[in-house]
Motif scaffolding. Sequence first.
Motif, short mmCIF file in Angstrom:
data_model
loop_
_atom_site.label_atom_id
_atom_site.label_comp_id
_atom_site.label_asym_id
_atom_site.label_seq_id
_atom_site.Cartn_x
_atom_site.Cartn_y
_atom_site.Cartn_z
N LEU A 20 0.83 17.46 4.56
CA LEU A 20 2.12 17.94 4.05
C LEU A 20 2.56 17.16 2.81
N GLN B 71 -3.90 11.81 12.81
CA GLN B 71 -3.73 11.62 11.36
C GLN B 71 -5.11 11.77 10.75
N THR C 184 -7.87 12.32 4.13
CA THR C 184 -8.26 13.34 3.15
C THR C 184 -9.66 13.04 2.60
N GLY D 217 -5.22 18.91 6.55
CA GLY D 217 -4.72 18.78 7.93
C GLY D 217 -4.04 17.43 8.12
N MET E 299 2.71 11.62 8.79
CA MET E 299 1.72 11.02 7.88
C MET E 299 0.32 11.56 8.16
N LEU F 173 2.98 4.24 -1.07
CA LEU F 173 2.92 4.95 -2.36
C LEU F 173 4.21 4.81 -3.18
N GLU G 239 0.83 -1.23 0.00
CA GLU G 239 0.00 0.00 0.00
C GLU G 239 0.85 1.26 0.00
N GLY H 270 3.38 11.29 1.40
CA GLY H 270 3.20 10.07 0.59
C GLY H 270 3.27 10.39 -0.90
#
Length: 279
Positions: free
Chosen positions: A97, A171, A174, A237, A93, A65, A63, A100
């Motif tokens: 920012l 974390q 998105t 964020g 993570m 990236l 998984e 990944g």
Amino acid sequence: MLTLPAPAKLNLFLHVIGRRHDGYHLLQTVFRFLDFSDELSFELRKDSVIKLHMSTAIIPEEENLCVRAAKLLQQESGAAQGVDIFLKKQIPMGGGLGGGSSDAATTLLALNQLWGLGWEKNGLMKLGVKLGADVPVFIFGRSAFAEGIGEKLAPIELPSAWYLVLVPSVQISTAKIFASKELTRNTIPIKIPHFPIWQGHNDLESVVCRAYPEVANYLEWLKQLDNTTIVRMSGSGSCVFAEFATEIAAKAAVEQIPAGINGFIAQGLNRHPMCISMD
Ligand SMILES: C[C@@](CO)(OP(=O)(O)O)[C@H](O)COP(=O)(O)OP(=O)(O)OC[C@H]1O[C@@H](n2ccc(N)nc2=O)[C@H](O)[C@@H]1O
Ligand SMILES: Nc1ncnc2c1ncn2[C@@H]1O[C@H](COP(=O)(O)OP(=O)(O)O)[C@@H](O)[C@H]1O
């Protein structure tokens, strides 16, 4: 062994101006790189295996990236060679920012070179967007005004600046933030060359602050500092930042961070640190 940086990015503002039929959001944003990076090393293998090496496995290898980027490039280019990838994470993570995405972009750029593929930047950017909307800008390699889902890029030169970045202990997904019912999706489009960045905002900020009070508190703390030019959340964020015109002002601010809050200062860059070898 080829060792390369994968820098973090900030979204200096992020306006959501609409939505595509596939659910992806139409954005207007300014991307800026930071001199704060992950580090990736690449070593060619004799077989066709793609293998990731990390001191602590943060997510399943397939998984990651970097691995997904290497496999996609191998598949699309027909490259027969494999690679050992050594990844040292520094960028938090799920922090907005782009760590990944930056790792994926550095992997595409490195393997294009190591596997002798000779792809143009544009081809790599088109491949990159299949991995994530944030990947193309890291291949583009310059501070940029972005539209579309973040892949339509125009270069801009930003004034020199330093950033204090605070890293909340959460974390953030998105996808979850973009899916929120409370998200404002109709900010009026702006014409960037004439738009003062400090007047921008981040439409995702209020959604995140409601769900994660720690992020709201960190923003409040940054807002009471002296000499800031912008205080905002980056991307979806959780990281928040304050911009300063001078390194002295940023250093004065970092010394005031209360115990227990994690943060760092970094200089804003107008070029990706690999840019010299990319152009
Ligand atoms: C919000 C931004 C701002 O730069 O950054 P991050 O906070 O992730 O760093 C980006 O748009 C994130 O880019 P990236 O992290 O590559 O997102 P992707 O993997 O492509 O998408 C994750 C999910 O977010 C949603 N998504 C993403 C981008 C976009 N323009 N509209 C969306 O709706 C989609 O639901 C998608 O399934
Ligand atoms: N090399 C990688 N570094 C960081 N996250 C990765 C990586 N590969 C896959 N991911 C996944 O992507 C998610 C988002 O990563 P990241 O780019 O750090 O955050 P953001 O999208 O908020 O900027 C992580 O939560 C993780 O599940």
